[in-house]
Design an enzyme around this catalytic site. Sequence first.
Site, PDB file in Angstrom:
ATOM      1  N   SER A  64       2.516  17.383  35.090  1.00  0.00           N
ATOM      2  CA  SER A  64       2.020  17.428  36.541  1.00  0.00           C
ATOM      3  C   SER A  64       0.642  17.571  36.454  1.00  0.00           C
ATOM      4  O   SER A  64      -0.134  17.297  37.772  1.00  0.00           O
ATOM      5  CB  SER A  64       2.537  18.589  37.288  1.00  0.00           C
ATOM      6  OG  SER A  64       3.789  18.261  37.721  1.00  0.00           O
ATOM      7  N   LYS A  67      -0.961  14.370  38.359  1.00  0.00           N
ATOM      8  CA  LYS A  67      -1.059  14.464  39.728  1.00  0.00           C
ATOM      9  C   LYS A  67      -2.599  14.463  40.219  1.00  0.00           C
ATOM     10  O   LYS A  67      -2.820  14.088  41.307  1.00  0.00           O
ATOM     11  CB  LYS A  67      -0.398  15.530  40.403  1.00  0.00           C
ATOM     12  CG  LYS A  67       1.087  15.168  40.406  1.00  0.00           C
ATOM     13  CD  LYS A  67       2.096  16.313  41.272  1.00  0.00           C
ATOM     14  CE  LYS A  67       3.550  16.207  41.009  1.00  0.00           C
ATOM     15  NZ  LYS A  67       4.049  16.528  40.040  1.00  0.00           N
ATOM     16  N   SER A 126       3.419  20.433  44.335  1.00  0.00           N
ATOM     17  CA  SER A 126       3.505  19.580  43.095  1.00  0.00           C
ATOM     18  C   SER A 126       4.626  18.676  43.219  1.00  0.00           C
ATOM     19  O   SER A 126       5.241  18.750  42.184  1.00  0.00           O
ATOM     20  CB  SER A 126       3.563  20.405  41.901  1.00  0.00           C
ATOM     21  OG  SER A 126       3.401  19.714  40.718  1.00  0.00           O
TER      22      SER A 126
END
Length: 389
Positions: A64, A67, A126
């Site tokens: 993640s 991101k 997230s």
Amino acid sequence: MKKSLTSLLASVLLATAALTQISVAYAQNLPKPLIEAKSWILLDATSNQVINSDNATLQIEPASLTKIMTAYLVFNALKEKRLDLNQQITVSTRAWKVDASSSKMFIDPATPVSIGDLLYGLIVQSGNDASVALAEAVAGSEDAFVVQMNREAARLGMKATRYANSHGLPSPDNFSTAYDLAILASRLIADHPEYYKTYYSTKSFTYNKITQANRNRLLWLDPTVDGMKTGHTEAAGYCLISSAIRPNGTGQRRLISVVTGTKSDQIRAQESLKLLNWGYLNFDTVKLYDKGVAIATPDVWKGNQGQIKIGFNQDLYVTLPKGSAARMKPALERKDPLVAPIAANSKVGTMKMMLDGKPVAEFPVLALEEVRQASIFGRAWDSIRLLFK
């Protein structure tokens, strides 16, 4: 042998920064922190200087942490007025159906959602569904957005990074390094400080009557930490990019740590805080020169003026082991003779900062003004003078 990343990579940390080479060889005299991670890096974002690292060029799955690039491109679109925070978008089936077992903010095709809420969903929760929705809002499709992600990574100098999606779910074509992620994190903070302040320090967010806490434990453990992003997959382990800002003389100083491949959520937080504290305790960041202030006015030949102001187009800082700043001395090397025409911001020399006779930082010295050519008679006269110089 203890080593800093810059001893491995004699290059600019940021592709668009004015720094040409940074050395932190003196950091080798300090015990290197023992960090339980697959790879890590500690960056002083105030000086753009890597303090120390371990396996920072090792290819990793960013999970993640991907991101951060998604957010960076959305912030760019907001800054350029291609998107608006209050803009409502319709959730696509692709965004809604993203891996149900993964992190989500729980958007729904039946309910339009604002860009602002999607950013909280992306950064705080997230949400992989938020990632796809934002990608589609920026580029029309996630595939088109991924093209933009890779183009931006190349522009920023992230040479060992490749993106395959907007969220970081496992893919063999989604990879990066701690070094590249440090570049991206520092650029997001520098280029979008207000958005960074708004979103990355938020501890929880509620959407669709579901409240989710930010997974970055350091937001609760250390009040100087104001971001940044967690990541986890089975292959990647537990990863964390964290940033803190603490007093530095009359100003403030920001450090960014990237820790990848730890064994638990608790360990990634613990090791990140250890790394930040080590950097603040053992190093100082010193301001060298102010942006736009002339450090010298050397002679110019064949120009419409006899001298030129030279200096730097940004405030310059250097990071050094504590207690060593008083021993640092500047050494200016110029490209003499300076012959017109000279464009503003063109390189005219190099400033080396010397500590105990060894260079610890090196910066390009720039022309702070334009000098045009003199008349044909002026150029001819200076040509004769140069013969005897």
